[in-house]
Design a protein around this motif. Structure first.
Motif, PDB file in Angstrom:
ATOM      1  N   GLY A 185      26.732  35.840  43.254  1.00 47.38           N
ATOM      2  CA  GLY A 185      26.140  36.061  42.594  1.00 47.38           C
ATOM      3  C   GLY A 185      25.441  34.868  42.259  1.00 47.38           C
ATOM      4  O   GLY A 185      26.209  33.875  42.171  1.00 47.38           O
ATOM      5  N   ASP A 186      24.593  34.609  41.513  1.00 48.05           N
ATOM      6  CA  ASP A 186      23.975  33.028  41.212  1.00 48.05           C
ATOM      7  C   ASP A 186      24.437  32.512  39.974  1.00 48.05           C
ATOM      8  O   ASP A 186      24.468  31.043  40.098  1.00 48.05           O
ATOM      9  CB  ASP A 186      22.223  33.297  40.460  1.00 48.05           C
ATOM     10  CG  ASP A 186      21.596  34.235  41.647  1.00 48.05           C
ATOM     11  OD1 ASP A 186      21.819  33.851  42.479  1.00 48.05           O
ATOM     12  OD2 ASP A 186      20.858  34.342  40.667  1.00 48.05           O
ATOM     13  N   TRP A 187      26.030  32.733  39.479  1.00 52.17           N
ATOM     14  CA  TRP A 187      26.360  32.051  38.502  1.00 52.17           C
ATOM     15  C   TRP A 187      28.101  32.369  38.800  1.00 52.17           C
ATOM     16  O   TRP A 187      28.436  33.442  39.079  1.00 52.17           O
ATOM     17  CB  TRP A 187      25.889  33.143  36.853  1.00 52.17           C
ATOM     18  CG  TRP A 187      24.662  32.367  36.914  1.00 52.17           C
ATOM     19  CD1 TRP A 187      23.706  33.193  36.615  1.00 52.17           C
ATOM     20  CD2 TRP A 187      24.662  32.091  35.791  1.00 52.17           C
ATOM     21  NE1 TRP A 187      22.867  32.874  36.248  1.00 52.17           N
ATOM     22  CE2 TRP A 187      23.323  31.457  35.717  1.00 52.17           C
ATOM     23  CE3 TRP A 187      24.601  30.269  35.096  1.00 52.17           C
ATOM     24  CZ2 TRP A 187      21.718  31.087  34.771  1.00 52.17           C
ATOM     25  CZ3 TRP A 187      23.549  29.653  34.504  1.00 52.17           C
ATOM     26  CH2 TRP A 187      22.432  29.939  34.475  1.00 52.17           C
ATOM     27  N   LEU A 188      28.996  31.765  38.294  1.00 59.82           N
ATOM     28  CA  LEU A 188      29.747  31.332  38.784  1.00 59.82           C
ATOM     29  C   LEU A 188      30.392  31.894  37.331  1.00 59.82           C
ATOM     30  O   LEU A 188      30.932  30.306  36.112  1.00 59.82           O
ATOM     31  CB  LEU A 188      30.551  30.600  39.216  1.00 59.82           C
ATOM     32  CG  LEU A 188      32.443  30.285  39.390  1.00 59.82           C
ATOM     33  CD1 LEU A 188      32.853  31.213  39.855  1.00 59.82           C
ATOM     34  CD2 LEU A 188      33.315  28.968  39.192  1.00 59.82           C
ATOM     35  N   ALA A 189      31.015  32.952  36.226  1.00 58.67           N
ATOM     36  CA  ALA A 189      32.115  32.927  35.665  1.00 58.67           C
ATOM     37  C   ALA A 189      33.363  32.162  35.068  1.00 58.67           C
ATOM     38  O   ALA A 189      33.786  32.268  35.884  1.00 58.67           O
ATOM     39  CB  ALA A 189      31.913  34.466  34.750  1.00 58.67           C
ATOM     40  N   ALA A 201      31.116  30.212  29.388  1.00 56.93           N
ATOM     41  CA  ALA A 201      30.388  28.893  30.154  1.00 56.93           C
ATOM     42  C   ALA A 201      30.133  30.456  31.987  1.00 56.93           C
ATOM     43  O   ALA A 201      31.319  30.983  31.974  1.00 56.93           O
ATOM     44  CB  ALA A 201      31.444  28.057  30.107  1.00 56.93           C
ATOM     45  N   LEU A 202      28.535  30.120  32.180  1.00 52.60           N
ATOM     46  CA  LEU A 202      28.593  30.285  33.342  1.00 52.60           C
ATOM     47  C   LEU A 202      28.651  28.628  33.726  1.00 52.60           C
ATOM     48  O   LEU A 202      27.371  27.779  33.440  1.00 52.60           O
ATOM     49  CB  LEU A 202      27.276  31.515  33.224  1.00 52.60           C
ATOM     50  CG  LEU A 202      28.214  32.667  32.478  1.00 52.60           C
ATOM     51  CD1 LEU A 202      26.114  33.873  32.543  1.00 52.60           C
ATOM     52  CD2 LEU A 202      29.239  33.138  33.079  1.00 52.60           C
ATOM     53  N   ALA A 203      28.783  28.980  35.255  1.00 51.80           N
ATOM     54  CA  ALA A 203      28.491  27.778  35.913  1.00 51.80           C
ATOM     55  C   ALA A 203      27.125  28.377  37.199  1.00 51.80           C
ATOM     56  O   ALA A 203      27.703  28.861  38.592  1.00 51.80           O
ATOM     57  CB  ALA A 203      29.296  26.841  36.618  1.00 51.80           C
ATOM     58  N   PHE A 209      28.747  22.543  33.483  1.00 52.05           N
ATOM     59  CA  PHE A 209      30.128  22.150  33.297  1.00 52.05           C
ATOM     60  C   PHE A 209      30.485  21.267  32.246  1.00 52.05           C
ATOM     61  O   PHE A 209      31.756  21.399  32.103  1.00 52.05           O
ATOM     62  CB  PHE A 209      30.983  21.819  34.953  1.00 52.05           C
ATOM     63  CG  PHE A 209      31.162  22.643  35.832  1.00 52.05           C
ATOM     64  CD1 PHE A 209      32.688  23.586  35.656  1.00 52.05           C
ATOM     65  CD2 PHE A 209      30.499  22.938  37.258  1.00 52.05           C
ATOM     66  CE1 PHE A 209      32.482  24.702  37.209  1.00 52.05           C
ATOM     67  CE2 PHE A 209      30.926  23.870  38.071  1.00 52.05           C
ATOM     68  CZ  PHE A 209      31.823  24.851  38.029  1.00 52.05           C
ATOM     69  N   GLU A 210      29.275  20.458  31.744  1.00 53.76           N
ATOM     70  CA  GLU A 210      29.710  20.039  31.337  1.00 53.76           C
ATOM     71  C   GLU A 210      29.183  20.537  29.760  1.00 53.76           C
ATOM     72  O   GLU A 210      28.307  21.800  29.546  1.00 53.76           O
ATOM     73  CB  GLU A 210      28.509  18.954  31.420  1.00 53.76           C
ATOM     74  CG  GLU A 210      28.424  17.736  32.378  1.00 53.76           C
ATOM     75  CD  GLU A 210      27.211  16.836  32.384  1.00 53.76           C
ATOM     76  OE1 GLU A 210      26.607  16.979  31.614  1.00 53.76           O
ATOM     77  OE2 GLU A 210      26.875  15.967  33.906  1.00 53.76           O
ATOM     78  N   GLY A 211      30.134  19.657  29.255  1.00 57.25           N
ATOM     79  CA  GLY A 211      29.843  20.657  27.460  1.00 57.25           C
ATOM     80  C   GLY A 211      30.563  22.049  27.135  1.00 57.25           C
ATOM     81  O   GLY A 211      30.659  22.905  25.962  1.00 57.25           O
ATOM     82  N   VAL A 212      31.523  22.332  27.902  1.00 60.22           N
ATOM     83  CA  VAL A 212      32.533  23.880  28.681  1.00 60.22           C
ATOM     84  C   VAL A 212      34.407  22.934  27.504  1.00 60.22           C
ATOM     85  O   VAL A 212      34.585  21.748  28.052  1.00 60.22           O
ATOM     86  CB  VAL A 212      32.889  23.675  29.843  1.00 60.22           C
ATOM     87  CG1 VAL A 212      34.357  24.959  29.254  1.00 60.22           C
ATOM     88  CG2 VAL A 212      31.729  24.286  29.952  1.00 60.22           C
ATOM     89  N   ALA A 213      34.153  24.054  26.544  1.00 58.99           N
ATOM     90  CA  ALA A 213      35.564  24.124  25.955  1.00 58.99           C
ATOM     91  C   ALA A 213      36.727  24.101  26.733  1.00 58.99           C
ATOM     92  O   ALA A 213      36.893  24.965  27.320  1.00 58.99           O
ATOM     93  CB  ALA A 213      35.758  24.895  25.110  1.00 58.99           C
ATOM     94  N   GLY A 214      37.430  22.790  26.600  1.00 59.06           N
ATOM     95  CA  GLY A 214      38.231  23.036  27.238  1.00 59.06           C
ATOM     96  C   GLY A 214      38.460  22.228  28.168  1.00 59.06           C
ATOM     97  O   GLY A 214      39.462  22.046  29.417  1.00 59.06           O
TER      98      GLY A 214
END
Length: 215
Positions: A185-189, A201-203, A209-214
């Motif tokens: 797919g187009d996004w990595l969950a 968060a989807l990448a 990957f910026e602004g992802v909690a933790g």
């Protein structure tokens, strides 16, 4: 036989990878390839940035650099990914420049817990370069003990190789409960939320990957 071996290899026996929803996924990207000036070898800036960002994200989930590997068939891409990881170290990411970044055959005979594989080719001409060869494909897909993340042009690879079509088809069949999407797919969950929205968060690019909690 090689197609079956590649498909079987692309299925690490792991219940989970820390920080990512699936242990196995092919992130489709059709961003253009280029020629890296120093090596005069093919490279793909978008894939290099994504692969490095994913490696950095995994380090922040508690993985050691030695547990990870970033692989690609081209010296130019090894150069770009290494550059991205050195830049991450300069920003204060401990261990970033220690993550192994190697050519596919340079890593033959070795394994890592989590492997990120950058395919590079996306020129529309139908050539897969070294990954057209079944042996190279099998090696590239069989280095992961627990998790494997492929970043590259799924449409191109599926259309140019029976082996890669078989691999992608098997990934398509890996649907999770309650989801119609397979493992292409187009996004990595990610197993994280965005700090700005609180949403999962989807990448699909390094910036995601910026602004992802933790993180």
């Amino acid at each position: 036989r090689d197609a079956a071996a590649a498909s079987a290899a692309a299925a690490p026996n792991a219940p989970s990878v820390r920080g990512v929803e699936r242990p196995l996924f092919w992130i489709h990207s059709d961003k253009a390839e280029e020629v890296e000036p120093r090596t005069r070898s093919r490279a793909n800036g978008h894939e290099a940035a994504f692969a490095a960002a994913l490696a950095v994200y995994l380090l922040r989930q508690g993985y050691e650099p030695s547990q990870l590997a970033v692989l690609t068939p081209y010296a130019g891409q090894v150069e770009l990914i290494g550059r991205e990881l050195r830049a991450a170290k300069a920003r204060g990411v401990a261990g970033a420049s220690d993550v192994p970044v190697q050519s596919v055959f340079g890593f033959e005979g070795q394994e890592a817990d989590v492997v990120v594989l950058s395919l590079v080719r996306s020129d529309g001409g139908g050539s897969l370069g070294p990954l057209q060869a079944d042996r190279c494909a099998v090696v590239s897909l069989s280095r992961a003990r627990q998790g494997l993340y492929v970043i590259g042009n799924a449409t191109l690879f599926r259309g140019a190789s029976r082996l890669w079509e078989d691999v992608a088809a098997r990934l398509d069949q890996q649907r999770r409960a309650g989801s119609e999407q397979g493992a292409v797919g187009d996004w990595l969950a990610l197993s994280a939320t965005r700090s700005d929205t609180g949403r999962p968060a989807l990448a699909r690019s390094a910036a995601d990957f910026e602004g992802v909690a933790g993180n």
